[in-house]
Design an enzyme around this catalytic site. Structure first.
Site, PDB file in Angstrom:
ATOM      1  N   HIS A  66       0.841  -1.200   0.000  1.00  0.00           N
ATOM      2  CA  HIS A  66       0.000   0.000   0.000  1.00  0.00           C
ATOM      3  C   HIS A  66       0.879   1.254   0.000  1.00  0.00           C
ATOM      4  CE1 HIS A  66      -3.523  -2.407   0.800  1.00  0.00           C
ATOM      5  NE2 HIS A  66      -3.031  -2.841   1.951  1.00  0.00           N
ATOM      6  N   CYS A 103      -4.625   4.686  -2.679  1.00  0.00           N
ATOM      7  CA  CYS A 103      -3.533   3.710  -2.739  1.00  0.00           C
ATOM      8  C   CYS A 103      -3.361   3.374  -4.215  1.00  0.00           C
ATOM      9  CB  CYS A 103      -3.902   2.463  -1.937  1.00  0.00           C
ATOM     10  SG  CYS A 103      -2.733   1.111  -2.108  1.00  0.00           S
ATOM     11  N   HIS A 106      -4.330  -0.146  -5.427  1.00  0.00           N
ATOM     12  CA  HIS A 106      -5.692  -0.584  -5.137  1.00  0.00           C
ATOM     13  C   HIS A 106      -6.748   0.497  -5.347  1.00  0.00           C
ATOM     14  CE1 HIS A 106      -3.036  -3.230  -2.571  1.00  0.00           C
ATOM     15  NE2 HIS A 106      -3.544  -4.040  -3.496  1.00  0.00           N
ATOM     16  N   MET A 111      -9.864   1.777  -2.896  1.00  0.00           N
ATOM     17  CA  MET A 111      -9.070   2.160  -1.731  1.00  0.00           C
ATOM     18  C   MET A 111      -8.707   3.631  -1.843  1.00  0.00           C
ATOM     19  SD  MET A 111      -5.903   0.107  -0.075  1.00  0.00           S
ATOM     20  CE  MET A 111      -5.245   0.574   1.503  1.00  0.00           C
TER      21      MET A 111
END
Length: 118
Positions: A66, A103, A106, A111
């Site tokens: 991340h 992120c 993602h 995210m």
């Protein structure tokens, strides 16, 4: 008379302490997990409200890697990926405003998050 002045001064100082006058303001640090406890690809919490000068601590929780990229603010972004659980970094937000972040790996999974600085 001097005793009366001393009592008055003590009362004023006590009142100033109760009202927060003269005490230095302390900045807060808010933690944002990258990956939820249940394993979802999300920031937890995904919305945060802080005061100018406060810090957000991003902590890799689950299902890395991340990072946190703040849209339009390279200086606030952390583009390097966190792979290990517990890996973290901090970012202080000095200017009021609303900051959207995501992120990179993602973002398509949703995210994303928002930091509101007052």
């Amino acid at each position: 008379m001097s005793r009366f002045l001393g009592i008055c001064l003590a009362a004023v100082l006590s009142l100033a302490g109760l009202l927060g006058w003269g005490s230095p303001a302390t900045a807060a640090t808010v933690e944002v997990k990258m990956g939820t406890d249940s394993g979802l690809l999300a920031f937890e919490p995904n919305t945060v409200s802080i005061s100018a000068g406060d810090t957000v601590r991003f902590v890799n929780n689950k299902l890395g890697p991340h990072n946190a990229v703040v849209e339009g603010h390279d200086e606030l972004s952390h583009a390097d990926l966190a792979f290990a659980p517990g890996e973290s970094w901090e970012q202080t937000f000095a200017e009021p405003g609303t900051y959207s972040y995501y992120c990179e790996p993602h973002r398509g999974a949703g995210m994303v998050g928002t930091i509101t600085v007052e």
